[in-house]
Design a protein around this motif. Structure first.
Motif, short mmCIF file in Angstrom:
data_model
loop_
_atom_site.label_atom_id
_atom_site.label_comp_id
_atom_site.label_asym_id
_atom_site.label_seq_id
_atom_site.Cartn_x
_atom_site.Cartn_y
_atom_site.Cartn_z
N LYS A 101 1.09 -1.02 -0.14
CA LYS A 101 -0.15 0.29 0.34
C LYS A 101 0.75 1.25 0.09
N LEU A 123 1.07 -1.07 -4.92
CA LEU A 123 -0.13 -1.92 -4.93
C LEU A 123 -1.10 -1.24 -5.98
N TYR A 127 -1.12 -3.97 -9.17
CA TYR A 127 -2.01 -5.18 -8.42
C TYR A 127 -3.16 -4.72 -9.16
N LYS A 138 -11.15 -8.50 -7.84
CA LYS A 138 -10.29 -7.75 -6.66
C LYS A 138 -11.56 -8.01 -5.23
N PHE A 178 -5.38 -9.38 -1.54
CA PHE A 178 -4.15 -8.07 -1.56
C PHE A 178 -2.67 -8.33 -1.07
N VAL A 206 -2.21 -4.36 3.44
CA VAL A 206 -4.08 -3.49 3.71
C VAL A 206 -4.44 -3.84 5.07
#
Length: 479
Positions: A101, A123, A127, A138, A178, A206
């Motif tokens: 993050k 990220l 990601y 997601k 994540f 996260v």
């Protein structure tokens, strides 16, 4: 002293009391660390908390006050250009990596520059590309969000979608979750590092931030949880202005029975975080550098998870602002594991790392090195200050001052002000008894308000507390 390897591992929205049998790796790390039992974030919100952590300055001093989702207030979501950070101070001599993050937003965006000296494996963007390449979705989505009113600039209310405590199983699996993605990129970073230089790694996870859609086996790992007594309870004397803020607007809808179903999933997500930390520690040991590494483990802020009938963070109760903060020192440091009871702030971490690593700290920091305290030397107690200026826009405001005896909270929304005073010495750990209207507490509150005003002026706070704040509060809410 040779330059130590430095690894900072930060969770997101981790309650200080959420560790236990389901977190063996973190428990083992804590047992090898100097742990601060009363560590506090500088703001119970992601961007201002991280801006303060990485610069050693309070949010008002950095300029980063909110998560800048409101276009007209984006300038209040960035750390001012030219502000030294842990990255800029160490990336010259250390091989610097960032994974996960990226919620340290600086106006000059060093993470976007072609000549960046830190390896930014953020990220954002990466990601989403990973998910597209593997045909995965997601975690979360509309079912894990709800409509929440949010005040923008103190002039208009807008409807926003934010996380709610919905739970579910993320069927795509760990590698595409994540934190599975972050953990795998972190291991790659450790294996790709320049071994001719000391390592600086900032691994930003996260978990256990919502959405609470968790892959197996972690979704089902924790079968039940013992809830603190204040979960699902709106305390007498608690600020009613919280109902205008996300934590109260969402959290007050859920019963203690609801939270009993939610807590095990949250703790399962904490268990997933624990396994990610275990992966990092295992790789450090495989490379033979674990005993040469300073590991700092913390969270940007906490999580209410039903305490006081509230959800998420964005308030000044212990569950929201108190964080784990551990320093696992290299073996050569000679610092035995111990627990420290004296309060400390996240703004103290950067000067502490600089002190230990032999790097001159920038002038004018709000934070102070904790090294004397961590070595067991006498250290002068200092007041802790915490601020909140709104989530995606300025609108809900709170200020807090904490000393070794009391915690004072000032909650403001539009033209209303509410004051809470709690025993911080251990007599009311769940903060269920607001002392602010007790007749003998007036002088204490006025003194703490004066210290709070002095701090706000010194840090350039945009908010002003009226001189008659306490008098007005008593007139409105007293018997």
């Amino acid at each position: 002293m040779s330059k130590p390897h430095i690894v900072v591992i930060m969770a997101d929205q981790l309650r200080y009391d959420a560790l236990g049998a389901h977190t063996p790796h973190l428990s083992a790390l804590a047992a090898q660390s100097v742990t601060l039992d009363r560590a506090y974030c500088a703001s119970p919100l992601c961007l201002p908390a991280r801006g303060a952590f990485f610069t050693g300055r309070y949010p008002s001093a950095t300029g980063c006050l909110i998560n800048p989702w409101e276009p007209s207030e984006q300038r209040h979501g960035h750390v001012r250009a030219g502000t030294p950070s842990l990255y800029s101070l160490l990336e010259g001599d250390w091989d610097s990596w960032h994974t996960g993050k990226q919620h340290l937003l600086l106006e000059d965006r060093p993470d976007k520059r072609d000549d960046a000296r830190t390896h930014w494996l953020s990220l954002a963007g990466n990601y989403d590309r990973h998910l597209r390449e593997h045909g995965k979705r997601k975690p979360g989505g509309p079912a894990f969000q709800g409509i929440v009113p949010e005040m923008a600039r103190g002039t208009r209310t807008r409807a926003m979608r934010y996380s709610i405590p919905m739970t579910g199983i993320y069927e795509e699996g760990f590698a595409h979750f994540f934190d599975g993605y972050i953990a795998n990129r972190t291991i790659e970073a450790l294996r790709d590092r320049d071994t001719s230089k000391p390592l600086l790694l900032n691994a930003m996870f996260v978990a256990p931030h919502p959405p609470l859609e968790v892959p197996e086996p972690w979704y089902s790992r924790v079968r039940e949880a013992r809830l603190p007594d204040n979960v699902g309870v709106w305390a007498e004397g608690q600020s009613p202005l919280q109902l205008y803020n996300l934590p109260g607007f969402v959290g007050s809808r859920y019963t203690r029975e609801d939270w009993a179903r939610i807590w095990p999933v949250y703790l399962g997500l904490v268990s997933l975080l624990d396994d990610c930390v275990g992966m990092i520690i295992e790789e450090l040991k495989r490379q033979g550098i674990y005993d040469e590494t300073l590991i700092v483990f913390t969270s940007d802020h906490g999580e209410m998870l039903g305490s006081h009938g509230l959800w998420q963070k964005m308030c000044m109760y212990e569950e929201s602002v108190r964080t784990p903060l551990w320093f696992k020192f290299p073996a050569s440091a000679g610092l035995a594991p111990r627990r420290v009871a004296q309060p400390a702030s996240a703004i103290d971490v950067l000067p502490t790392i600089c002190d230990y690593a032999g790097v001159p700290a920038p002038a004018g920091l709000d934070g102070h090195s904790l090294m004397p305290l961590l070595r067991g030397e006498p250290a002068e107690a200092r007041d802790i200050f915490i601020q909140y200026d709104g989530n995606g826009a300025r609108g809900n405001f709170q200020r807090c001052i904490l000393d070794e005896r009391y915690k004072l909270i000032v909650d403001l929304f539009k033209d209303e002000l509410y004051i809470e005073l709690y025993d911080a010495s251990g007599g009311d750990p769940q903060e269920m008894t607001n002392l602010s209207l007790e007749p003998d507490k007036g002088p204490i509150i006025e003194l703490m308000l004066a210290e709070l005003r002095e701090h706000m002026a010194a840090t350039g706070d945009l908010l002003h507390l009226p001189e008659a704040a306490y008098e007005t509060f008593v007139q409105r809410y007293g018997a």
